[in-house]
Design a protein around this motif. Structure first.
Motif, PDB file in Angstrom:
ATOM      1  N   LEU A   8       0.766  -1.312   0.037  1.00 37.70           N
ATOM      2  CA  LEU A   8       0.057  -0.014   0.073  1.00 37.70           C
ATOM      3  C   LEU A   8       1.002   1.439   0.030  1.00 37.70           C
ATOM      4  O   LEU A   8       0.445   2.173  -0.622  1.00 37.70           O
ATOM      5  CB  LEU A   8      -0.715  -0.144   1.170  1.00 37.70           C
ATOM      6  CG  LEU A   8      -2.017  -1.169   1.121  1.00 37.70           C
ATOM      7  CD1 LEU A   8      -2.887  -1.077   2.404  1.00 37.70           C
ATOM      8  CD2 LEU A   8      -3.046  -1.047   0.112  1.00 37.70           C
ATOM      9  N   SER A   9       2.025   1.195   0.553  1.00 40.24           N
ATOM     10  CA  SER A   9       2.656   2.410   0.807  1.00 40.24           C
ATOM     11  C   SER A   9       3.489   2.516  -0.587  1.00 40.24           C
ATOM     12  O   SER A   9       3.604   3.743  -1.093  1.00 40.24           O
ATOM     13  CB  SER A   9       3.858   2.290   2.009  1.00 40.24           C
ATOM     14  OG  SER A   9       3.555   2.326   3.177  1.00 40.24           O
ATOM     15  N   SER A  10       3.816   1.540  -1.080  1.00 41.32           N
ATOM     16  CA  SER A  10       4.384   1.711  -2.505  1.00 41.32           C
ATOM     17  C   SER A  10       3.412   2.168  -3.547  1.00 41.32           C
ATOM     18  O   SER A  10       3.790   3.050  -4.262  1.00 41.32           O
ATOM     19  CB  SER A  10       4.847   0.083  -2.972  1.00 41.32           C
ATOM     20  OG  SER A  10       5.863  -0.250  -2.174  1.00 41.32           O
ATOM     21  N   VAL A  55       7.152  -0.271  -8.002  1.00 41.72           N
ATOM     22  CA  VAL A  55       8.057  -1.273  -7.972  1.00 41.72           C
ATOM     23  C   VAL A  55       9.270  -0.995  -7.185  1.00 41.72           C
ATOM     24  O   VAL A  55       9.699  -1.674  -6.295  1.00 41.72           O
ATOM     25  CB  VAL A  55       8.380  -1.918  -9.407  1.00 41.72           C
ATOM     26  CG1 VAL A  55       9.469  -3.078  -9.341  1.00 41.72           C
ATOM     27  CG2 VAL A  55       7.109  -2.453  -9.922  1.00 41.72           C
ATOM     28  N   PRO A  56      10.028   0.003  -7.531  1.00 34.93           N
ATOM     29  CA  PRO A  56      11.404   0.247  -6.784  1.00 34.93           C
ATOM     30  C   PRO A  56      11.343   0.662  -5.367  1.00 34.93           C
ATOM     31  O   PRO A  56      11.923   0.028  -4.627  1.00 34.93           O
ATOM     32  CB  PRO A  56      12.056   1.681  -7.564  1.00 34.93           C
ATOM     33  CG  PRO A  56      11.421   1.417  -8.957  1.00 34.93           C
ATOM     34  CD  PRO A  56      10.008   0.692  -8.639  1.00 34.93           C
ATOM     35  N   PRO A  68      17.279   0.126  -7.340  1.00 31.32           N
ATOM     36  CA  PRO A  68      15.979   0.390  -8.053  1.00 31.32           C
ATOM     37  C   PRO A  68      15.692   1.800  -7.885  1.00 31.32           C
ATOM     38  O   PRO A  68      15.152   2.534  -8.558  1.00 31.32           O
ATOM     39  CB  PRO A  68      15.227  -0.687  -8.060  1.00 31.32           C
ATOM     40  CG  PRO A  68      16.055  -1.778  -7.339  1.00 31.32           C
ATOM     41  CD  PRO A  68      17.206  -1.131  -6.629  1.00 31.32           C
ATOM     42  N   LEU A  69      15.810   1.835  -6.546  1.00 33.26           N
ATOM     43  CA  LEU A  69      14.878   3.359  -6.085  1.00 33.26           C
ATOM     44  C   LEU A  69      15.857   4.485  -6.475  1.00 33.26           C
ATOM     45  O   LEU A  69      15.512   5.598  -6.795  1.00 33.26           O
ATOM     46  CB  LEU A  69      14.913   3.399  -4.612  1.00 33.26           C
ATOM     47  CG  LEU A  69      14.109   4.295  -3.701  1.00 33.26           C
ATOM     48  CD1 LEU A  69      12.814   4.448  -4.233  1.00 33.26           C
ATOM     49  CD2 LEU A  69      14.099   4.336  -2.422  1.00 33.26           C
ATOM     50  N   ILE A 127      10.946  -2.808 -16.272  1.00 31.25           N
ATOM     51  CA  ILE A 127      11.848  -3.923 -16.665  1.00 31.25           C
ATOM     52  C   ILE A 127      13.157  -3.513 -16.140  1.00 31.25           C
ATOM     53  O   ILE A 127      13.797  -4.185 -15.571  1.00 31.25           O
ATOM     54  CB  ILE A 127      11.439  -4.577 -17.957  1.00 31.25           C
ATOM     55  CG1 ILE A 127      10.168  -5.154 -18.133  1.00 31.25           C
ATOM     56  CG2 ILE A 127      12.576  -5.656 -18.176  1.00 31.25           C
ATOM     57  CD1 ILE A 127       9.977  -6.411 -17.344  1.00 31.25           C
ATOM     58  N   GLY A 128      13.639  -2.509 -16.442  1.00 28.63           N
ATOM     59  CA  GLY A 128      14.971  -2.092 -16.216  1.00 28.63           C
ATOM     60  C   GLY A 128      15.194  -2.030 -14.794  1.00 28.63           C
ATOM     61  O   GLY A 128      16.389  -2.560 -14.380  1.00 28.63           O
ATOM     62  N   PHE A 129      14.321  -1.373 -14.063  1.00 24.96           N
ATOM     63  CA  PHE A 129      14.472  -1.198 -12.362  1.00 24.96           C
ATOM     64  C   PHE A 129      14.261  -2.453 -12.068  1.00 24.96           C
ATOM     65  O   PHE A 129      15.120  -2.780 -10.961  1.00 24.96           O
ATOM     66  CB  PHE A 129      13.454  -0.573 -12.074  1.00 24.96           C
ATOM     67  CG  PHE A 129      13.492   1.064 -12.611  1.00 24.96           C
ATOM     68  CD1 PHE A 129      14.865   1.753 -13.240  1.00 24.96           C
ATOM     69  CD2 PHE A 129      12.293   1.778 -12.475  1.00 24.96           C
ATOM     70  CE1 PHE A 129      14.692   2.952 -13.615  1.00 24.96           C
ATOM     71  CE2 PHE A 129      12.531   3.102 -12.983  1.00 24.96           C
ATOM     72  CZ  PHE A 129      13.689   3.676 -13.443  1.00 24.96           C
ATOM     73  N   LEU A 130      13.740  -3.722 -12.504  1.00 24.20           N
ATOM     74  CA  LEU A 130      13.548  -4.884 -12.007  1.00 24.20           C
ATOM     75  C   LEU A 130      14.995  -5.512 -12.127  1.00 24.20           C
ATOM     76  O   LEU A 130      15.436  -6.189 -11.067  1.00 24.20           O
ATOM     77  CB  LEU A 130      12.533  -5.786 -12.560  1.00 24.20           C
ATOM     78  CG  LEU A 130      11.117  -5.621 -11.865  1.00 24.20           C
ATOM     79  CD1 LEU A 130      10.096  -6.263 -12.941  1.00 24.20           C
ATOM     80  CD2 LEU A 130      10.954  -5.871 -10.623  1.00 24.20           C
ATOM     81  N   PHE A 131      15.503  -5.686 -13.136  1.00 23.11           N
ATOM     82  CA  PHE A 131      16.594  -6.100 -13.479  1.00 23.11           C
ATOM     83  C   PHE A 131      17.886  -5.597 -12.411  1.00 23.11           C
ATOM     84  O   PHE A 131      18.795  -6.272 -12.225  1.00 23.11           O
ATOM     85  CB  PHE A 131      17.313  -5.862 -14.886  1.00 23.11           C
ATOM     86  CG  PHE A 131      16.458  -6.743 -15.909  1.00 23.11           C
ATOM     87  CD1 PHE A 131      15.700  -8.145 -15.492  1.00 23.11           C
ATOM     88  CD2 PHE A 131      16.470  -6.691 -17.165  1.00 23.11           C
ATOM     89  CE1 PHE A 131      15.051  -8.701 -16.301  1.00 23.11           C
ATOM     90  CE2 PHE A 131      15.981  -7.126 -18.181  1.00 23.11           C
ATOM     91  CZ  PHE A 131      15.045  -8.574 -17.644  1.00 23.11           C
TER      92      PHE A 131
END
Length: 281
Positions: A8-10, A55-56, A68-69, A127-131
């Protein structure tokens, strides 16, 4: 904090991220209001700006993954900086550029549209941030000098068993392929001869291999260079779309994927060689 609170925060941070960017875009005069899109288009664009930030943030809250952040902050900061610093976006009628007597109503935006392109291509950035997050996770489980992740992922033990590594690589390859095929379609990547279906099948297979191979080498053999290079490819590919360039970089990435795969294998071989030399010492 529970996993539900993390989620929820994300999502809240993602919504704030989307809202701030959209407010700036509207203030600059871009046509990005809800009335400009269908329900599907609105959900894709606005939802993309939410997810690309959520996601990050979720990875940071849940697993203490900071890379990622940082990547998100740098990207969003770059987008806002390019929009809000001189020269800023300039709106010009095509008639002015073509020296026509009457205005055409067709507007060209110069030095702008960064927020719009960021919004439309948010899935590729995600996708880039997930990688990036996967790389940080693998590195922090490998080197003792770095702090451990707060919550080790049970199904992502590295090195992973053969079968699990194949599954992770296959899923990662599918995500990469799906997003990159959509990206190519959105950009209008075509080939002469009316064989677009074959082009996209060929590109889809290549996009799957290009991600699956380095991800397998990462989670099975702890080879970091191939996955790092893949991440650079993805982020550089989507970043290039901020500039209006007649030579589309994604067309080369999509069509000449075997070159990028070759580079991935080369750096993987070099890393493996150095590791073997270190083991013998």
């Amino acid at each position: 904090m529970s996993s539900r609170h993390h989620l929820l925060s994300s999502l809240l941070v993602g919504a704030l991220h989307a809202g701030c960017l959209l407010l700036v875009a509207l203030e600059l005069g871009y046509s990005v209001g809800p009335s400009n899109y269908s329900i599907v288009g609105l959900s894709w664009r606005y939802g993309g700006l939410v997810v690309v930030a959520a996601v990050p943030v979720w990875l940071a809250l849940r697993y203490r993954l900071v890379a990622p952040l940082v990547a998100l902050a740098v990207t969003t900061g770059y987008v806002l900086g390019m929009e809000l610093t001189p020269p800023g976006p300039t709106f010009r009628d095509v008639a002015e550029l073509e020296r026509l007597a009457e205005p055409t109503g067709i507007i060209i935006v110069e030095n702008g549209l960064y927020i719009v392109r960021y919004m439309v291509n948010a899935s590729v950035w995600t996708i880039g941030f997930l990688f990036v997050g996967l790389l940080e996770y693998a590195i922090r489980t490998r080197w003792e000098r770095l702090p451990d992740v707060s919550r080790p992922i049970s199904w992502l033990s590295i090195p992973a068993p053969e079968r699990r590594a194949v599954g992770i690589a296959a899923i990662g390859g599918l995500l990469h392929a799906a997003v990159m095929v959509w990206f190519a379609y959105r950009l209008g990547v075509t080939i002469s001869g009316g064989v677009e279906v074959l082009l996209y099948l060929y590109g889809a297979v290549g996009m799957w291999l290009l991600a699956a191979v380095p991800l397998y080498l990462l989670v099975r053999h702890r080879l970091f260079a191939p996955a790092t290079l893949l991440t650079v490819f993805v982020l550089r590919d989507v970043q290039a779309e901020f500039a209006a360039n007649p030579d589309d970089p994604h067309a080369f990435y999509f069509g000449a994927w075997f070159i990028f795969l070759g580079l991935v294998l080369i750096v993987g071989g070099i890393e493996y060689g150095f590791r073997r030399i270190g083991d013998y010492r």
